[in-house]
Design a protein around this motif. Structure first.
Motif, mmCIF file in Angstrom:
data_model
loop_
_atom_site.group_PDB
_atom_site.id
_atom_site.type_symbol
_atom_site.label_atom_id
_atom_site.label_comp_id
_atom_site.label_asym_id
_atom_site.label_seq_id
_atom_site.Cartn_x
_atom_site.Cartn_y
_atom_site.Cartn_z
ATOM 1 N N ASP A 5 0.850 -1.181 0.000
ATOM 2 C CA ASP A 5 0.000 0.000 0.000
ATOM 3 C C ASP A 5 0.891 1.238 0.000
ATOM 4 N N ILE A 6 0.301 2.376 -0.282
ATOM 5 C CA ILE A 6 1.012 3.652 -0.288
ATOM 6 C C ILE A 6 0.420 4.547 0.784
ATOM 7 N N MET A 7 1.266 5.172 1.577
ATOM 8 C CA MET A 7 0.798 6.093 2.609
ATOM 9 C C MET A 7 1.633 7.362 2.575
ATOM 10 N N LYS A 8 1.060 8.425 3.113
ATOM 11 C CA LYS A 8 1.778 9.687 3.217
ATOM 12 C C LYS A 8 2.442 9.765 4.585
ATOM 13 N N ARG A 9 3.718 10.130 4.591
ATOM 14 C CA ARG A 9 4.459 10.261 5.844
ATOM 15 C C ARG A 9 5.151 11.622 5.889
ATOM 16 N N GLU A 10 4.935 12.328 6.989
ATOM 17 C CA GLU A 10 5.593 13.611 7.194
ATOM 18 C C GLU A 10 7.004 13.384 7.724
ATOM 19 N N PHE A 11 7.925 14.244 7.344
ATOM 20 C CA PHE A 11 9.304 14.086 7.805
ATOM 21 C C PHE A 11 9.955 15.456 7.990
ATOM 22 N N HIS A 12 10.995 15.488 8.805
ATOM 23 C CA HIS A 12 11.859 16.660 8.952
ATOM 24 C C HIS A 12 12.994 16.557 7.933
ATOM 25 N N TYR A 13 13.473 17.693 7.463
ATOM 26 C CA TYR A 13 14.669 17.666 6.614
ATOM 27 C C TYR A 13 15.745 18.568 7.220
ATOM 28 N N ASN A 14 16.996 18.284 6.857
ATOM 29 C CA ASN A 14 18.153 18.984 7.433
ATOM 30 C C ASN A 14 18.065 18.977 8.960
ATOM 31 N N ALA A 15 18.022 17.787 9.520
ATOM 32 C CA ALA A 15 17.805 17.630 10.959
ATOM 33 C C ALA A 15 19.117 17.666 11.739
ATOM 34 N N GLU A 16 19.065 18.264 12.922
ATOM 35 C CA GLU A 16 20.198 18.308 13.843
ATOM 36 C C GLU A 16 19.719 17.889 15.227
ATOM 37 N N LEU A 17 20.482 17.026 15.863
ATOM 38 C CA LEU A 17 20.173 16.594 17.223
ATOM 39 C C LEU A 17 21.410 16.767 18.082
ATOM 40 N N TYR A 18 21.268 17.502 19.178
ATOM 41 C CA TYR A 18 22.351 17.724 20.135
ATOM 42 C C TYR A 18 22.054 16.906 21.389
ATOM 43 N N LEU A 19 23.006 16.059 21.768
ATOM 44 C CA LEU A 19 22.875 15.225 22.950
ATOM 45 C C LEU A 19 23.843 15.692 24.024
ATOM 46 N N TYR A 20 23.348 15.830 25.241
ATOM 47 C CA TYR A 20 24.174 16.230 26.382
ATOM 48 C C TYR A 20 24.312 15.016 27.292
ATOM 49 N N LEU A 21 25.546 14.531 27.420
ATOM 50 C CA LEU A 21 25.781 13.241 28.057
ATOM 51 C C LEU A 21 27.014 13.282 28.955
ATOM 52 N N PRO A 22 27.123 12.326 29.884
ATOM 53 C CA PRO A 22 28.351 12.204 30.678
ATOM 54 C C PRO A 22 29.561 11.939 29.782
ATOM 55 N N ASP A 23 30.739 12.286 30.290
ATOM 56 C CA ASP A 23 31.972 12.229 29.493
ATOM 57 C C ASP A 23 32.258 10.856 28.891
ATOM 58 N N GLU A 24 31.880 9.781 29.591
ATOM 59 C CA GLU A 24 32.252 8.452 29.114
ATOM 60 C C GLU A 24 31.589 8.079 27.785
ATOM 61 N N TRP A 25 30.603 8.840 27.362
ATOM 62 C CA TRP A 25 29.941 8.553 26.087
ATOM 63 C C TRP A 25 30.745 9.025 24.886
ATOM 64 N N LYS A 26 31.806 9.751 25.120
ATOM 65 C CA LYS A 26 32.631 10.238 24.014
ATOM 66 C C LYS A 26 33.142 9.085 23.155
ATOM 67 N N GLU A 27 33.672 8.039 23.781
ATOM 68 C CA GLU A 27 34.247 6.924 23.040
ATOM 69 C C GLU A 27 33.200 6.181 22.220
ATOM 70 N N HIS A 28 31.978 6.086 22.741
ATOM 71 C CA HIS A 28 30.928 5.374 22.014
ATOM 72 C C HIS A 28 30.535 6.122 20.738
ATOM 73 N N PHE A 29 30.549 7.450 20.788
ATOM 74 C CA PHE A 29 30.146 8.209 19.604
ATOM 75 C C PHE A 29 31.316 8.474 18.659
ATOM 76 N N LYS A 30 32.536 8.289 19.144
ATOM 77 C CA LYS A 30 33.677 8.363 18.225
ATOM 78 C C LYS A 30 33.658 7.174 17.274
ATOM 79 N N ARG A 31 33.203 6.020 17.770
ATOM 80 C CA ARG A 31 33.135 4.803 16.953
ATOM 81 C C ARG A 31 31.821 4.073 17.263
#
Length: 210
Positions: free
Chosen positions: A79-105
């Motif tokens: 079937d075909i449906m209409k879906r709304e979406f955001h474009y050019n999206a940016e998400l900023y996450l504020y996290l404890p320091d230990e998360w740096k390594e997880h997001f580096k790789r």
């Protein structure tokens, strides 16, 4: 803390009350999307109630509507449906320091919604300091107890990944605050909070472990 900036061409966050037909997008990601991103980055299930804090701010260049082919479970027909979406999206996450390594790789691909909403890590900023002051909040969800006006939704905070299919482990009501773009929106969404002077926006740190 660190601030991780994710960028994606598109993003889509399903309204919990829409199961079929036209699919609008929430203005901001629900907490369960943040759980999914953190779990993908770490490579194992992450539960927000076990983290000391997590904050996030989402904004996009606008919204559009796309046609999407869907497959009904157990059926050959599509079937075909209409879906709304955001474009050019940016998400900023504020996290404890230990998360740096997880997001580096990141262990697995990072998604801002559907499997096609691929995100990349654009920046990891260390030693981020937030100042407590009156500031506009937006691009996030906040508890209704904060007293800000806005759209209220019961949203999943985290899923239990030990059960297949996954089940909602914690659901709470939130005020959904779109990213403020006008002076009127900024005044309406201003409260005492932590302020990111570089981005010019208030940040609400969720502490579901408490």
């Amino acid at each position: 803390m660190i601030r991780v900036k994710l960028r994606a061409w598109t993003a889509s966050f399903r309204f919990p009350t829409f199961q079929s037909g036209y699919q609008p997008t929430l203005p901001v990601p629900p907490p369960s999307t943040i759980q999914g991103i953190l779990s993908a980055a770490k490579g194992e299930p992450v539960y927000l109630t076990e983290l000391p804090y997590v904050g996030y701010v989402f904004k996009s260049g606008g919204r559009g509507v796309d046609l999407e082919k869907i497959y009904a479970l157990g059926k050959v027909e599509t079937d075909i449906m209409k879906r709304e979406f955001h474009y050019n999206a940016e998400l900023y996450l504020y996290l404890p320091d230990e998360w740096k390594e997880h997001f580096k790789r990141p262990r697995y691909q990072l998604l801002l919604g559907r499997s096609s909403d691929l995100a990349v890590v654009e920046e990891i900023k260390e030693d981020v300091e937030l100042e407590e002051k009156e500031a506009p909040l937006g691009g996030t969800v906040v508890p209704i107890e904060l007293g800000l006006s806005g759209m209220v939704h019961a949203l999943v905070v985290e899923y239990d990944y030990s059960i297949i299919p996954r089940r909602a482990k914690l659901v709470k009501p939130f005020v959904v605050l779109p990213y403020p773009r006008t002076d009127a929106e900024k005044r309406r969404q201003t409260t005492k909070s932590l302020y990111d002077s570089e981005l010019g926006i208030g940040v609400y740190l969720h502490r579901w472990s408490e």
